[in-house]
Write a protein that holds these residues in place. Structure first.
Motif, PDB file in Angstrom:
ATOM      1  N   SER A  31     104.839  70.938 -20.532  1.00  0.00           N
ATOM      2  CA  SER A  31     105.601  72.180 -20.687  1.00  0.00           C
ATOM      3  C   SER A  31     104.707  73.409 -20.824  1.00  0.00           C
ATOM      4  O   SER A  31     105.201  74.537 -20.733  1.00  0.00           O
ATOM      5  N   ILE A  32     103.414  73.203 -21.034  1.00  0.00           N
ATOM      6  CA  ILE A  32     102.490  74.333 -21.196  1.00  0.00           C
ATOM      7  C   ILE A  32     102.023  74.785 -19.810  1.00  0.00           C
ATOM      8  O   ILE A  32     101.428  74.008 -19.060  1.00  0.00           O
ATOM      9  N   ARG A  33     102.273  76.036 -19.485  1.00  0.00           N
ATOM     10  CA  ARG A  33     101.880  76.542 -18.165  1.00  0.00           C
ATOM     11  C   ARG A  33     100.368  76.674 -18.053  1.00  0.00           C
ATOM     12  O   ARG A  33      99.766  76.244 -17.076  1.00  0.00           O
ATOM     13  N   ARG A  34      99.753  77.306 -19.057  1.00  0.00           N
ATOM     14  CA  ARG A  34      98.298  77.473 -19.047  1.00  0.00           C
ATOM     15  C   ARG A  34      97.691  76.419 -19.963  1.00  0.00           C
ATOM     16  O   ARG A  34      97.763  76.517 -21.172  1.00  0.00           O
ATOM     17  N   LYS A  35      97.135  75.375 -19.374  1.00  0.00           N
ATOM     18  CA  LYS A  35      96.630  74.254 -20.151  1.00  0.00           C
ATOM     19  C   LYS A  35      95.455  74.692 -21.039  1.00  0.00           C
ATOM     20  O   LYS A  35      94.511  75.326 -20.548  1.00  0.00           O
ATOM     21  N   PRO A  36      95.507  74.374 -22.317  1.00  0.00           N
ATOM     22  CA  PRO A  36      94.414  74.757 -23.216  1.00  0.00           C
ATOM     23  C   PRO A  36      93.147  73.964 -22.930  1.00  0.00           C
ATOM     24  O   PRO A  36      93.201  72.795 -22.530  1.00  0.00           O
ATOM     25  N   ASP A  37      92.017  74.602 -23.152  1.00  0.00           N
ATOM     26  CA  ASP A  37      90.732  73.932 -22.938  1.00  0.00           C
ATOM     27  C   ASP A  37      90.326  73.086 -24.134  1.00  0.00           C
ATOM     28  O   ASP A  37      89.670  72.060 -23.980  1.00  0.00           O
ATOM     29  N   HIS A  57     101.263  80.055 -26.841  1.00  0.00           N
ATOM     30  CA  HIS A  57     100.430  78.843 -26.907  1.00  0.00           C
ATOM     31  C   HIS A  57      99.272  78.910 -25.913  1.00  0.00           C
ATOM     32  O   HIS A  57      98.960  77.921 -25.227  1.00  0.00           O
ATOM     33  N   THR A  58      98.639  80.075 -25.861  1.00  0.00           N
ATOM     34  CA  THR A  58      97.538  80.261 -24.918  1.00  0.00           C
ATOM     35  C   THR A  58      96.267  80.766 -25.591  1.00  0.00           C
ATOM     36  O   THR A  58      95.274  81.026 -24.906  1.00  0.00           O
ATOM     37  N   ALA A  59      96.281  80.933 -26.907  1.00  0.00           N
ATOM     38  CA  ALA A  59      95.120  81.501 -27.596  1.00  0.00           C
ATOM     39  C   ALA A  59      93.951  80.521 -27.589  1.00  0.00           C
ATOM     40  O   ALA A  59      94.130  79.310 -27.396  1.00  0.00           O
ATOM     41  N   ASP A  60      92.753  81.052 -27.802  1.00  0.00           N
ATOM     42  CA  ASP A  60      91.571  80.197 -27.861  1.00  0.00           C
ATOM     43  C   ASP A  60      91.265  79.765 -29.295  1.00  0.00           C
ATOM     44  O   ASP A  60      90.151  79.393 -29.616  1.00  0.00           O
ATOM     45  N   HIS A  61      92.289  79.831 -30.137  1.00  0.00           N
ATOM     46  CA  HIS A  61      92.160  79.335 -31.512  1.00  0.00           C
ATOM     47  C   HIS A  61      93.401  78.497 -31.821  1.00  0.00           C
ATOM     48  O   HIS A  61      94.450  78.662 -31.183  1.00  0.00           O
ATOM     49  N   PRO A  62      93.320  77.587 -32.787  1.00  0.00           N
ATOM     50  CA  PRO A  62      94.474  76.729 -33.073  1.00  0.00           C
ATOM     51  C   PRO A  62      95.546  77.486 -33.850  1.00  0.00           C
ATOM     52  O   PRO A  62      95.311  78.578 -34.374  1.00  0.00           O
ATOM     53  N   ILE A  63      96.727  76.895 -33.934  1.00  0.00           N
ATOM     54  CA  ILE A  63      97.787  77.481 -34.750  1.00  0.00           C
ATOM     55  C   ILE A  63      97.351  77.468 -36.210  1.00  0.00           C
ATOM     56  O   ILE A  63      96.510  76.665 -36.623  1.00  0.00           O
ATOM     57  N   SER A  64      97.930  78.339 -36.992  1.00  0.00           N
ATOM     58  CA  SER A  64      97.604  78.376 -38.413  1.00  0.00           C
ATOM     59  C   SER A  64      98.431  77.325 -39.156  1.00  0.00           C
ATOM     60  O   SER A  64      99.505  76.910 -38.690  1.00  0.00           O
ATOM     61  N   THR A  65      97.950  76.921 -40.310  1.00  0.00           N
ATOM     62  CA  THR A  65      98.691  75.947 -41.109  1.00  0.00           C
ATOM     63  C   THR A  65     100.004  76.531 -41.603  1.00  0.00           C
ATOM     64  O   THR A  65     100.959  75.797 -41.860  1.00  0.00           O
ATOM     65  N   PHE A  85     108.425  72.815 -29.205  1.00  0.00           N
ATOM     66  CA  PHE A  85     107.058  72.766 -29.724  1.00  0.00           C
ATOM     67  C   PHE A  85     107.054  72.415 -31.207  1.00  0.00           C
ATOM     68  O   PHE A  85     106.250  71.598 -31.667  1.00  0.00           O
ATOM     69  N   GLN A  86     107.964  73.040 -31.974  1.00  0.00           N
ATOM     70  CA  GLN A  86     108.025  72.744 -33.398  1.00  0.00           C
ATOM     71  C   GLN A  86     108.486  71.306 -33.639  1.00  0.00           C
ATOM     72  O   GLN A  86     108.015  70.639 -34.570  1.00  0.00           O
ATOM     73  N   ARG A  87     109.392  70.842 -32.796  1.00  0.00           N
ATOM     74  CA  ARG A  87     109.851  69.456 -32.922  1.00  0.00           C
ATOM     75  C   ARG A  87     108.681  68.489 -32.717  1.00  0.00           C
ATOM     76  O   ARG A  87     108.538  67.507 -33.459  1.00  0.00           O
ATOM     77  N   THR A  88     107.836  68.764 -31.737  1.00  0.00           N
ATOM     78  CA  THR A  88     106.681  67.904 -31.472  1.00  0.00           C
ATOM     79  C   THR A  88     105.718  67.904 -32.653  1.00  0.00           C
ATOM     80  O   THR A  88     105.188  66.857 -33.029  1.00  0.00           O
ATOM     81  N   ARG A  89     105.497  69.063 -33.253  1.00  0.00           N
ATOM     82  CA  ARG A  89     104.582  69.137 -34.395  1.00  0.00           C
ATOM     83  C   ARG A  89     105.121  68.365 -35.588  1.00  0.00           C
ATOM     84  O   ARG A  89     104.380  67.647 -36.263  1.00  0.00           O
ATOM     85  N   LEU A  90     106.414  68.503 -35.871  1.00  0.00           N
ATOM     86  CA  LEU A  90     107.011  67.772 -36.996  1.00  0.00           C
ATOM     87  C   LEU A  90     106.988  66.269 -36.735  1.00  0.00           C
ATOM     88  O   LEU A  90     106.724  65.470 -37.641  1.00  0.00           O
ATOM     89  N   MET A  91     107.251  65.893 -35.497  1.00  0.00           N
ATOM     90  CA  MET A  91     107.196  64.480 -35.133  1.00  0.00           C
ATOM     91  C   MET A  91     105.779  63.940 -35.321  1.00  0.00           C
ATOM     92  O   MET A  91     105.584  62.826 -35.821  1.00  0.00           O
ATOM     93  N   ALA A  92     104.786  64.748 -34.929  1.00  0.00           N
ATOM     94  CA  ALA A  92     103.389  64.331 -35.081  1.00  0.00           C
ATOM     95  C   ALA A  92     103.001  64.201 -36.554  1.00  0.00           C
ATOM     96  O   ALA A  92     102.262  63.283 -36.936  1.00  0.00           O
ATOM     97  N   LEU A  98     103.958  64.015 -26.843  1.00  0.00           N
ATOM     98  CA  LEU A  98     102.781  64.852 -26.599  1.00  0.00           C
ATOM     99  C   LEU A  98     102.589  65.115 -25.106  1.00  0.00           C
ATOM    100  O   LEU A  98     102.178  66.202 -24.706  1.00  0.00           O
ATOM    101  N   ARG A  99     102.883  64.100 -24.297  1.00  0.00           N
ATOM    102  CA  ARG A  99     102.775  64.297 -22.846  1.00  0.00           C
ATOM    103  C   ARG A  99     103.800  65.307 -22.359  1.00  0.00           C
ATOM    104  O   ARG A  99     103.504  66.143 -21.500  1.00  0.00           O
TER     105      ARG A  99
END
Length: 242
Positions: free
Chosen positions: A181-187, A197-205, A119-126, A175-176
């Motif tokens: 890899s996320i079991r519970r897909k975010p809305d 990675h299931t909260a109804d709020h985004p990650i913090s900066t 997950f962290q690798r994807t964020r850094l890549m993004a 990203l795909r």
């Protein structure tokens, strides 16, 4: 919440200041009040000058940081308290412009590969592949990814401006894979908060900042590296590639 803080918050919201600027301004005014142990409406130009000198002399803050603190106090006195403000008595410090730290493409690859989790690798890549600011990345929504046009919609970026940024095939695939890899897909949020990675709020900066610092340490990169470094690298490497 004090009455004065509530008034200032309302003024900031009325003028549609961004959440990050609102938090920074309220924090700065709170620090000013704590330094003198008095409410800001009981303080004036003499205390502002003392506080400015204290920020430089004892806190060793950078000129740009001191400028932001003064901008917060200026907003408080002019917009909230409806008082006058003398730019001559409380001038902004002269800005110091330094060249940003730039990583080579090999160093960027090493940084991304050194991320401790997928997950962290994807964020850094993004961060690197789009040039997004960390607050923009944190608040990306699932619907912001336009895979057909290969763009990412950035809503309410710096200055409350919307824009589109490039979506490379490599990032799209990453990203795909992240989505699969996320079991519970975010809305709503592409990168939801909490460790599952299931909260109804985004990650913090702060999560993004820590991921960047940890990856740089693991990669053995001695240069100063933070999320905005990836934005500088994005622009520099595009320029170098013509």
């Amino acid at each position: 919440m004090t009455h004065l803080r509530k008034l200032m918050l309302e003024e900031l919201e009325r003028r549609n200041y961004s959440p990050s600027t609102t938090r920074a301004y309220l924090r700065a005014v709170g620090d000013f009040a704590r330094y003198f142990k008095r409410s800001p409406d009981q303080l004036g130009p003499d205390q502002i000058r003392q506080y400015q000198a204290y920020l430089f002399r004892e806190r060793k803050l950078a000129p740009n940081t001191v400028t932001q603190r003064l901008a917060a106090l200026r907003f408080l006195y002019i917009k909230t308290l409806k008082q006058s403000w003398s730019a001559e008595l409380t001038p902004y410090p002269k800005k110091v412009l330094r060249l940003p730290s730039i990583l080579s493409q090999e160093e960027v690859s090493s940084l991304i590969d050194s991320a401790p989790t997928p997950f962290q690798r994807t964020r850094l890549m993004a961060l690197y592949a789009t040039g997004l600011r960390r607050a923009e990345l944190a608040r990306l929504k699932v619907t912001d990814i336009d895979s057909k046009r290969h763009v990412i919609h950035v809503q309410g970026g710096k200055g409350r401006k919307d824009r589109d940024v490039m979506l490379s095939p490599n990032l799209l695939e990453a990203l795909r894979e992240h989505w699969r890899s996320i079991r519970r897909k975010p809305d709503t949020w592409l990168f939801p908060g909490n460790r599952w990675h299931t909260a109804d709020h985004p990650i913090s900066t702060k999560v993004i900042w820590l991921a960047c610092k940890e990856a740089a340490q693991r990669a053995g990169i001695r240069k100063e590296v933070h999320p905005h470094t990836m934005r500088h690298c994005f622009a520099t490497h595009l320029l170098e590639a013509g």
